[in-house]
Design an enzyme around this catalytic site. Structure first.
Site, PDB file in Angstrom:
ATOM      1  N   ASP A  38      18.111   2.187  -3.367  1.00 27.67           N
ATOM      2  CA  ASP A  38      17.260   1.502  -2.404  1.00 27.67           C
ATOM      3  C   ASP A  38      17.360   0.020  -2.749  1.00 27.67           C
ATOM      4  O   ASP A  38      16.746  -0.440  -3.710  1.00 27.67           O
ATOM      5  CB  ASP A  38      15.818   1.988  -2.506  1.00 27.67           C
ATOM      6  CG  ASP A  38      14.903   1.306  -1.506  1.00 27.67           C
ATOM      7  OD1 ASP A  38      15.333   1.067  -0.364  1.00 27.67           O
ATOM      8  OD2 ASP A  38      13.753   0.992  -1.871  1.00 27.67           O
ATOM      9  N   GLU A  75      20.960   2.981   1.056  1.00 34.23           N
ATOM     10  CA  GLU A  75      20.237   2.924   2.327  1.00 34.23           C
ATOM     11  C   GLU A  75      20.612   1.662   3.108  1.00 34.23           C
ATOM     12  O   GLU A  75      20.683   0.567   2.554  1.00 34.23           O
ATOM     13  CB  GLU A  75      18.731   2.934   2.058  1.00 34.23           C
ATOM     14  CG  GLU A  75      17.907   2.945   3.327  1.00 34.23           C
ATOM     15  CD  GLU A  75      16.410   3.037   3.060  1.00 34.23           C
ATOM     16  OE1 GLU A  75      15.666   3.022   4.054  1.00 34.23           O
ATOM     17  OE2 GLU A  75      15.990   3.106   1.903  1.00 34.23           O
ATOM     18  N   ASP A  83      10.235   2.346  -4.388  1.00 32.57           N
ATOM     19  CA  ASP A  83      11.680   2.108  -4.375  1.00 32.57           C
ATOM     20  C   ASP A  83      12.431   3.248  -5.073  1.00 32.57           C
ATOM     21  O   ASP A  83      13.536   3.611  -4.671  1.00 32.57           O
ATOM     22  CB  ASP A  83      12.007   0.782  -5.076  1.00 32.57           C
ATOM     23  CG  ASP A  83      11.153  -0.353  -4.570  1.00 32.57           C
ATOM     24  OD1 ASP A  83      11.617  -1.101  -3.697  1.00 32.57           O
ATOM     25  OD2 ASP A  83      10.010  -0.479  -5.045  1.00 32.57           O
TER      26      ASP A  83
END
Length: 161
Positions: free
Chosen positions: A10, A70, A143
């Protein structure tokens, strides 16, 4: 049958979540996860270097077969987006230098993979991360849970293509 390991990321500048998930058949398990934090007291380039070095350490430790980063979505804050995209680029360069295949799921694909709907809220995704990986609690900070969700999605997307 050997495990397939996906390192989920992330991306961010202040915090980069990471999570390695191993898949053996239909079973998933978290291998390693956490969050890299960079201080705003460091220069931008020092922060990028810290992220780069810490992610290289995770690649060395986890030995992933693929990486799932992501995709980013930003509404109006283009200044924040610029820095985060550059941090993401540093991680993507590292992945390329390690000759690892990459999957780049969009946020709604991650929600769909874990919750069955692209409209799931963050708490639903985090709850499913906990459930899929049989964790005692939802990983913190957010996260970290998001990175594990990206890893689970990366494995799902890799096998659906």
């Amino acid at each position: 049958m050997s495990d397939i390991v996906c390192l989920g990321i992330d991306p961010g500048l202040a915090r980069v979540g990471y999570g390695a998930v191993a898949q053996s058949g239909f079973k998933l398990r978290a291998l390693n996860y956490g969050c890299i934090e960079t201080s705003p007291d460091l220069s931008f380039t020092e922060r990028l270097l810290k992220i780069y070095d810490a992610m290289q350490e995770q690649i060395t430790i986890c030995k992933p077969d693929l990486v799932s980063i992501e995709r980013l979505f930003f509404g109006r804050n283009t200044t924040t987006a610029e820095y985060v995209y550059q941090a993401r680029g540093a991680v993507m360069l590292l992945v390329a230098q390690n000759h690892l295949p990459i999957v780049e799921p969009k946020p709604n694909q991650i929600k769909m993979a874990l919750c069955g709907t692209g409209d799931a809220v963050k708490s639903q995704v985090q709850g499913m991360v906990q459930r899929f990986l049989a964790l005692d609690e939802v990983p913190k900070p957010d996260d970290t849970a998001d990175a594990l969700a990206a890893a689970v999605t990366g494995l799902a997307l890799k096998f659906s293509s």
